[in-house]
Design a protein around this motif. Structure first.
Motif, PDB file in Angstrom:
ATOM      1  N   GLY A  44       0.801  -1.204   0.000  1.00 30.33           N
ATOM      2  CA  GLY A  44       0.000   0.000   0.000  1.00 30.33           C
ATOM      3  C   GLY A  44       0.837   1.257   0.000  1.00 30.33           C
ATOM      4  N   ILE A 168     -10.846   0.454  -2.800  1.00 37.97           N
ATOM      5  CA  ILE A 168      -9.992  -0.677  -3.148  1.00 37.97           C
ATOM      6  C   ILE A 168     -10.656  -1.348  -4.342  1.00 37.97           C
ATOM      7  CG2 ILE A 168      -9.117  -2.921  -2.425  1.00 37.97           C
ATOM      8  CD1 ILE A 168      -9.008  -1.785   0.423  1.00 37.97           C
ATOM      9  N   ILE A 179      -5.312   0.342  -4.195  1.00 36.61           N
ATOM     10  CA  ILE A 179      -5.886   1.183  -3.151  1.00 36.61           C
ATOM     11  C   ILE A 179      -5.728   2.628  -3.596  1.00 36.61           C
ATOM     12  CG2 ILE A 179      -3.758   1.258  -1.748  1.00 36.61           C
ATOM     13  CD1 ILE A 179      -5.700   1.129   0.721  1.00 36.61           C
TER      14      ILE A 179
END
Length: 258
Positions: A44, A168, A179
């Motif tokens: 992420g 997402i 994301i």
């Protein structure tokens, strides 16, 4: 380890200042480590400098700094805090790959179970009664509709109101999970999204998304990959919705975290 200024390699190490783990065999007598595999720890936006502890019952538990170096100086006023730590994650290695799951004690905080099975998602964003909140533990199973082609995109949007959301999204034809917080209320052109190459089974994917007011941690296939991000969205934005470009079938189990 937490190297800085890394060049990306395929879909690995896109954070530049990111985290990686080295998996291999260790020969104790000669103190020789033989590397067999390396991978990102988190795919992420906000995850760095993890530390681990060993619990009395033998679990290796990791906590990371939920921040990235490129946004350290972008504190929004008038908040009296900045940055946070990730959920504690239990670590294991399976078939040469690192797996991470939220520490099992988190399940003791679950309340108000809401679940749906076999929900068709097609076209416009779908809201489900009882699926909302900003302190949430939510499990999703996404699959193609029977007899239909894979959808082009499936997305779950959260921390949502009329103006803001974080998403997402999954593109099964490309095996890419993303994301994206560009609509989360940010007023700066900062890092807003990361993509990860994920495994899917005929277009099916399993996710667990844990929301904690100003953060999201998404665990893919019981921790095979994790994507983490902080968000600066007012707590009044607590909507959750689902979208498919094409048609998909959704199972969802959601708990409030108390």
């Amino acid at each position: 380890t937490s190297p800085q200024d890394m060049l990306p390699r395929g879909f690995e190490y896109h954070n530049g200042n990111g985290t990686l783990c080295l998996i291999g065999s260790y020969e104790k007598e000669g103190h020789v480590f033989t590397e067999e595999h390396d991978q990102s720890i988190d795919y992420g936006i906000d995850f760095y400098a993890p530390q681990t502890v060993l619990t009395p019952d033998g679990r290796r538990v990791m906590i990371g700094w939920m921040q990235n170096w490129d946004t350290c100086n972008m504190r929004s006023q008038p908040k009296t805090w900045f940055g946070q730590m990730s959920l504690p994650r239990e670590l294991s290695v399976r078939e040469g790959r690192l797996y991470q799951k939220p520490v099992r004690e988190l399940e003791e905080l679950r309340r108000n179970k809401v679940e749906y099975h076999g929900v068709k998602v097609a076209g416009e964003a779908l809201r489900l009664a009882g699926i909302e909140g900003r302190t949430v533990d939510m499990e999703l199973e996404i699959a193609p509709a029977q007899g239909r082609e894979l959808c082009r995109k499936f997305a779950v949007r959260f921390a949502q109101d009329q103006e803001r959301h974080t998403a997402i999204s999954f593109r099964p034809h490309e095996s890419i999970l993303k994301i994206d917080r560009k609509f989360s209320g940010s007023r700066r052109a900062i890092i807003h999204q990361r993509r990860s190459l994920v495994r899917h089974e005929g277009g099916a994917l399993r996710l667990r998304i844990v929301l904690d007011r100003f953060s999201a941690e998404a665990f893919v296939w019981d921790g095979e990959q994790v994507l983490t991000a902080t968000i600066d969205t007012p707590l009044s934005a607590d909507g959750i919705s689902f979208y498919a470009d094409g048609e998909a079938v959704l199972d969802v189990v959601k708990y409030d975290l108390m």
